[in-house]
Design an enzyme around this catalytic site. Structure first.
Site, mmCIF file in Angstrom:
data_model
loop_
_atom_site.group_PDB
_atom_site.id
_atom_site.type_symbol
_atom_site.label_atom_id
_atom_site.label_comp_id
_atom_site.label_asym_id
_atom_site.label_seq_id
_atom_site.Cartn_x
_atom_site.Cartn_y
_atom_site.Cartn_z
ATOM 1 N N ARG A 153 -28.819 -116.035 -16.317
ATOM 2 C CA ARG A 153 -29.130 -115.053 -15.334
ATOM 3 C C ARG A 153 -30.189 -115.901 -14.657
ATOM 4 O O ARG A 153 -31.381 -114.438 -13.952
ATOM 5 C CB ARG A 153 -29.350 -113.451 -15.385
ATOM 6 C CG ARG A 153 -28.387 -112.973 -15.969
ATOM 7 C CD ARG A 153 -26.997 -113.147 -14.628
ATOM 8 N NE ARG A 153 -25.628 -111.903 -15.170
ATOM 9 C CZ ARG A 153 -24.824 -112.549 -16.023
ATOM 10 N NH1 ARG A 153 -24.790 -113.804 -16.626
ATOM 11 N NH2 ARG A 153 -23.892 -111.251 -16.492
ATOM 12 N N SER B 204 -25.300 -104.918 -14.383
ATOM 13 C CA SER B 204 -26.469 -104.615 -15.941
ATOM 14 C C SER B 204 -27.374 -104.435 -14.876
ATOM 15 O O SER B 204 -27.560 -105.520 -14.279
ATOM 16 C CB SER B 204 -25.573 -105.449 -15.680
ATOM 17 O OG SER B 204 -24.528 -106.316 -16.706
ATOM 18 N N GLU C 75 -32.567 -106.432 -15.173
ATOM 19 C CA GLU C 75 -31.769 -108.171 -14.553
ATOM 20 C C GLU C 75 -32.057 -107.935 -13.183
ATOM 21 O O GLU C 75 -31.311 -108.779 -12.518
ATOM 22 C CB GLU C 75 -30.270 -108.197 -14.984
ATOM 23 C CG GLU C 75 -29.517 -109.447 -13.909
ATOM 24 C CD GLU C 75 -28.175 -109.077 -14.109
ATOM 25 O OE1 GLU C 75 -26.912 -109.112 -15.605
ATOM 26 O OE2 GLU C 75 -27.653 -109.164 -13.305
#
Ligand code: FAD
Ligand code: EPU
Length: 342
Positions: free
Chosen positions: A167, A241, A337
């Site tokens: 990520r 998420s 995130e």
């Protein structure tokens, strides 16, 4: 289509959390020249640097923005070249990611079928190095075409220069807020090798009674799994998420394992373990928690949700409370995130 400009615009329909904040100016851009024009106008008028927005599926707005928003709508999927084994596709940053995946699956071009149903637009995919079910964009990325925000210069980044990690990419760290991505080039396979390494896919294919899956079957399996545990942003606001899965040393993992035998972690083979943040959050009692309209999803604790009218600040307060309890119980810091803006 010409550049569209809106004043004092609510962003509620521009982010999947459904947070109602305003920007003083929203630019809807359909070509790299329109992005340059918007950037140039904002720079000349000495405004706060604009926020670049794709599908708004990985952002949390916490206040009205002191900045303009440049929404990237550049379309187009073009075959750049192909040979016996591969096809190189240049895709506009404003193409919807899942529609692009479906286009490839229908043409039997393999490589991104495991990334089916991820919300958002193509432009953000290398930025975030999106990933799911054993595949990441880095496995198929060839080039990123971007505009330098201060000079207007068009720059080509070969994939090897994008520092793609979990990520993560060069566009989130070293070149943070310095480039706008307008095209992405992917290299896909014409001779598909399906990737069913992720356990949940194997189980889903068994349920579907499929022994020799095609990439279409893998895509369908991924879609079923995702629909069974992730909330549909059209019904419940969320950004997937909320936190990254933390990496900790093998030593720390084994100490935790002795204390919490059910802890879920994956050996990365480099002296580190990736711990399932959803498990940590669930153990702290947050799964299904609701305060006002802010909550923690009852089928996946890693997903924070807006049941209707939560503010970005309320979601952020819940984020802090979760971080604190995970730190107190497991001594692990959870890093969001989602990009917090405002
Ligand atoms: P945005 O949210 O609009 O932007 C994200 C960031 O990228 C921002 O910082 C923005 O400024 C920047 N940005 C966007 N476009 C550009 C551009 N053209 N140039 C420069 N900067 C840009 N992600 C995964 O990796 N795997 C998953 O499995 C996954 N599942 C999800 C499930 C749900 C239900 C939801 C809501 C989200 C999920 N996500 C997942 C997160 C999200 O879909 C991805 O991060 C996606 O790539 C975000 O794309 P976007 O266009 O919405 O980006
Ligand atoms: N778990 C729990 N409780 C929960 C949720 C998860 O105990 O409430 C444990 C379970 O043991 C489960 C494990 O965590 O087996 C892993 O859960 P899951 O397979 O749902 O994956 P994840 O690690 O929570 C990651 C990505 C997702 C991606 C999936 C599938 C991150 C931060 N998230 O989730 O990406 O779709 O794997 O590959 O890496 C996103 O980035 O927004 C996103 C949704």
């Amino acid at each position: 289509m010409a550049l569209k400009i809106f004043s004092n615009k609510s962003l509620r329909d521009y982010n999947t959390f459904g947070i109602d904040v305003q920007t003083h100016t929203l630019y809807e851009t359909h070509h790299q020249d329109e992005i340059k024009e918007a950037l140039e106008y904002e720079r000349r008028n000495k405004q706060t640097p604009p926020v670049i927005l794709g599908g708004g599926s990985n952002v949390l707005f916490v206040s009205n923005l002191p900045a303009a928003v440049i929404k990237v709508n550049i379309k187009g999927i073009k075959i750049l070249r192909e040979d016996e084994n591969n096809v190189w596709l240049k895709v506009g940053a404003g193409e919807v990611w899942h529609s692009f995946v479906m286009h490839c699956v229908n043409n039997n071009w393999a490589g991104i079928e495991n990334l089916s149903l991820i919300p958002g637009l193509v432009g953000a995919s290398p930025m975030q190095n999106i990933g799911a079910y054993g595949v990441e964009v880095k496995d198929v990325l060839y080039e990123v075409h971007a505009i330098n925000r201060s000079s207007g210069e068009l720059v080509i980044f070969p994939a090897s220069t994008c520092a793609l990690g979990y990520r993560d990419s060069v566009f989130k760290v070293k070149y943070k807020n310095q480039f706008v991505i307008y095209d992405v080039v992917f290299k896909l396979n014409k001779k598909p090798i399906v990737n069913t390494s992720y356990g949940a896919i194997k189980q889903e294919l068994e349920k579907m009674k499929i022994n020799t899956p095609t990439i279409k079957d893998v895509s369908n399996a991924v879609i079923h799994i995702r629909q069974s545990k992730l909330p549909d942003p059209k019904k419940i606001g969320n950004a997937g998420s909320f936190f990254k899965n933390p990496f900790i040393s093998s030593d720390s993992f084994h100490l935790l394992k002795a204390k919490f035998p059910a802890i879920v972690g994956y050996d990365l083979g480099n002296g580190q373990y990736k711990v399932a943040a959803g498990w940590l959050i669930e153990q702290c009692g947050w799964k299904g928690f609701r305060r006002g309209d802010a909550g923690c999803y009852d089928k996946q604790a890693l997903v924070l949700v807006n049941f209707g009218k939560a503010s970005g600040k309320e979601i952020l307060e819940l984020c802090s409370d979760i971080q604190k309890s995970v730190m107190d119980r497991f001594n692990i810091h959870l890093v969001p995130e989602v990009n917090v803006i405002g």
